[in-house]
Design an enzyme around this catalytic site. Structure first.
Site, short mmCIF file in Angstrom:
data_model
loop_
_atom_site.label_atom_id
_atom_site.label_comp_id
_atom_site.label_asym_id
_atom_site.label_seq_id
_atom_site.Cartn_x
_atom_site.Cartn_y
_atom_site.Cartn_z
N CYS A 47 -3.41 14.14 -48.14
CA CYS A 47 -2.20 14.98 -48.08
C CYS A 47 -2.15 15.87 -49.32
O CYS A 47 -2.65 15.50 -50.38
CB CYS A 47 -0.93 14.13 -48.04
SG CYS A 47 -0.75 13.08 -46.59
N CYS B 81 -6.50 25.94 -34.55
CA CYS B 81 -6.08 25.20 -35.74
C CYS B 81 -6.32 26.02 -37.00
O CYS B 81 -6.20 25.50 -38.11
CB CYS B 81 -6.82 23.86 -35.84
SG CYS B 81 -8.61 24.03 -35.97
N CYS C 151 -0.90 4.27 -45.15
CA CYS C 151 -1.09 5.67 -44.80
C CYS C 151 0.07 6.09 -43.91
O CYS C 151 0.06 5.82 -42.71
CB CYS C 151 -2.42 5.89 -44.08
SG CYS C 151 -2.72 7.63 -43.70
N GLU D 22 -17.58 23.74 -21.58
CA GLU D 22 -17.65 22.99 -22.84
C GLU D 22 -19.13 22.83 -23.22
O GLU D 22 -19.97 22.62 -22.36
CB GLU D 22 -16.98 21.63 -22.68
CG GLU D 22 -17.24 20.61 -23.76
CD GLU D 22 -16.80 21.07 -25.14
OE1 GLU D 22 -17.54 20.82 -26.10
OE2 GLU D 22 -15.72 21.70 -25.24
N GLN E 174 -6.88 15.90 -29.87
CA GLN E 174 -5.80 16.38 -30.73
C GLN E 174 -5.32 15.22 -31.60
O GLN E 174 -5.29 14.07 -31.17
CB GLN E 174 -4.65 16.94 -29.90
CG GLN E 174 -5.03 18.16 -29.07
CD GLN E 174 -5.43 19.36 -29.91
OE1 GLN E 174 -5.09 19.46 -31.08
NE2 GLN E 174 -6.16 20.28 -29.30
N PHE F 166 -13.96 26.03 -24.06
CA PHE F 166 -13.95 25.01 -25.12
C PHE F 166 -13.04 23.86 -24.65
O PHE F 166 -12.14 23.43 -25.35
CB PHE F 166 -13.45 25.58 -26.44
CG PHE F 166 -14.19 26.81 -26.90
CD1 PHE F 166 -15.38 26.69 -27.61
CD2 PHE F 166 -13.70 28.07 -26.63
CE1 PHE F 166 -16.07 27.83 -28.05
CE2 PHE F 166 -14.37 29.22 -27.05
CZ PHE F 166 -15.55 29.09 -27.76
N CYS G 6 4.05 8.13 -50.12
CA CYS G 6 2.90 7.22 -50.15
C CYS G 6 2.50 6.90 -51.58
O CYS G 6 2.49 7.78 -52.44
CB CYS G 6 1.73 7.87 -49.41
SG CYS G 6 0.21 6.89 -49.41
#
Length: 416
Positions: A78, A374, A152, A300, A253, A280, A63
């Site tokens: 990034c 994550c 991008c 949730e 996601q 969750f 990029c």
């Protein structure tokens, strides 16, 4: 401030190179292990002035906005475009290996599930009006400076091809010179644009924003701080064959391929489980897939996401019963006595993990557990609780859906 010539020894957890300076570690962005660099050192941060020995693993960034020589500044989207595929992939898998070791957990870590350019369907831009133009892009690392982008490579073609459209709408929405955020989600019916951080739009500006969206192609919805301003067509995403319309700016996601891999791992481990708790649950990423095979109780804390899940379940034929419960699992976790009726439990908490909830899961006796995270650091803390309670880790799979960043998704499966 001092000048030092140092050799980069390894990559840190954030993707920065780490060198050993005279007073401790020095963190240097955009460097790789083995490189000797002349640095301007300020405390524990180093800025490269020159490099005498580039690593053989150094590659040309994909990029024009990446790195210290990037167009309009060093984009903070990034951190590892300069690393070869092999170095990058080993680094990401090692993050998970090291996290497990830090808690003395024994588990084989599978090869990294790869991400590819153009897969990100969800991204968050920062924007701000200046005297000359509207800046739209990503913040420079550790800075409020916005690097305005014209491309991008991580984002989907559907988002990149509409950057001009997003700029046009943002120009109408912008009030004053304060920065604001735009969460962009590419759905099956068009872009869902969720603006946050703009607080003083008057009725005239709102009307102009609505008219601007109606004059553009490919925009499904425009919202401001959670309020829908206009919805030419309902945004729709697909969770394993179930159509869901998520609320504005809600969590999904980041990439569809990564989501599908995570869902496959979840479903495979559940096997013949008949009653499953999905904690969750969001808008139903896993719940609605699980409901093809088993009864699901989806819990949730975010009301609008839960309503989207419930509506999708009610409007889809062929699903097993799906019950929903609005509950803040941090303040009021499901107790072991409530969880003991379930054969299996899936939990996918935010980055902070689910320590208190995990302690209750550990006591409930469910035969199978799937932990999705994550954040490897909080994941292994929670896994340690489960292992200490008699669970055995059966698989750990790192999944890359945050291409060229230091973030990695993980799915871990456990059995009693």
């Amino acid at each position: 401030m001092s000048t030092e010539t140092l050799t980069i020894e390894k990559l840190g957890m954030s993707g920065d190179g780490i060198a050993r300076g005279p007073f401790g570690p020095v963190y240097v962005s955009f460097t790789l292990p083995g490189e000797t660099v002349a640095l301007a050192v300020n405390r524990d941060r180093g800025t490269v002035m020159s490099m005498s020995d580039p690593s053989p693993d150094r590659v040309e960034p994909k990029c024009r906005h990446f790195g210290p020589d990037g167009e309009n500044g060093a984009c903070g989207g990034c951190s590892l475009q300069h690393a070869s595929d092999s170095l990058y992939q080993d680094f990401k898998r090692q993050l998970v290996v090291d996290a497990l070791k830090s808690k003395a957990l024994q588990a084989e870590v599978a090869p990294l599930v790869l991400a590819h350019p153009g897969e990100r369907r969800r991204t968050v831009f920062t924007a701000r009006r200046t005297e000359k133009e509207l800046l739209l892009g990503y913040n420079q690392a550790e800075s409020h400076h916005i690097v305005s982008i014209s491309e991008c490579p991580i984002a989907s073609p559907g988002i990149v091809s509409r950057l001009a459209t997003i700029r046009t709408i943002a120009s109408v929405m912008a009030v004053g010179a304060e920065p604001f955020r735009i969460t962009v989600l590419e759905t099956l019916s068009g872009l869902d644009l969720a603006f946050e951080g703009i607080n003083k739009m008057d009725d005239r500006q709102r009307r102009m924003a609505v008219e601007t969206v109606l004059g553009q192609k490919g925009v499904a919805r425009l919202s401001l701080n959670g309020e829908i301003l206009v919805e030419p067509v309902k945004p729709v995403i697909d969770f394993g064959g179930v159509s869901v319309s998520p609320p504005p700016g809600s969590f999904t996601q980041a990439t569809k391929p990564a989501e599908d891999v995570m869902a496959e791992l979840v479903m495979a481990h559940l096997g013949k489980a008949k009653r499953v708790a999905d904690l969750f649950a969001g808008s139903g990423t896993f719940s609605l897939r699980i409901a093809r095979k088993a009864r699901v109780h989806a819990v949730e804390g975010e009301d609008k996401a839960l309503k989207a899940l419930d509506l999708a379940a009610r409007n889809t034929q062929g699903l097993k019963p799906v019950t929903v419960e609005k509950r803040d699992l941090y303040r009021r976790p499901m107790m072991a006595s409530e969880l003991k009726i379930y054969d299996a439990i899936v939990f996918d908490p935010p980055r902070a993990g689910a320590e208190v909830q995990t302690k209750e899961i550990a006591r409930c006796g469910a035969r199978k557990i799937i932990a999705v995270s994550c954040n490897p650091v909080t994941l292994v803390r929670d896994l340690r609780i489960l292992v200490d309670a008699g669970y055995r880790i059966t698989s750990v799979t790192p999944i890359d859906q945050f291409l060229w960043s230091s973030h990695v998704e993980v799915v871990a499966t456990l059995e009693k």
